[in-house]
Scaffold this motif. Structure first.
Motif, PDB file in Angstrom:
ATOM      1  N   GLN A  43       5.049  -2.894   5.730  1.00  0.00           N
ATOM      2  CA  GLN A  43       4.891  -1.457   5.906  1.00  0.00           C
ATOM      3  C   GLN A  43       4.852  -0.739   4.556  1.00  0.00           C
ATOM      4  N   MET A  44       5.676  -1.150   3.621  1.00  0.00           N
ATOM      5  CA  MET A  44       5.683  -0.508   2.309  1.00  0.00           C
ATOM      6  C   MET A  44       4.428  -0.846   1.519  1.00  0.00           C
ATOM      7  N   SER A  47       1.217   1.222   2.782  1.00  0.00           N
ATOM      8  CA  SER A  47       1.143   2.670   2.594  1.00  0.00           C
ATOM      9  C   SER A  47       0.340   2.977   1.337  1.00  0.00           C
TER      10      SER A  47
END
Length: 57
Positions: A43-44, A47
């Motif tokens: 997820q990081m 982004s």
């Protein structure tokens, strides 16, 4: 990363207690913890960096 930063400033006994808690987890708990960590890393990574708003003009 936040947990590591937090554990850096707490007493050593808290850090050892957290380590022992992870070691005492059953195999399913460790697997779920690993999946959660991989999910957070993905997820990081996915982004996008938002450009400064004035670069759009």
């Amino acid at each position: 990363m936040g947990l590591g930063f937090f554990l850096h400033f707490v007493p050593d006994s808290w850090e050892h207690a957290c380590s022992k808690a992870v070691v005492r987890l059953p195999l399913v708990g460790k697997a779920l913890l690993l999946v959660a960590m991989v999910y957070l890393v993905i997820q990081m990574k996915s982004s996008e960096i938002q450009p400064f708003i004035y670069f759009q003009f």
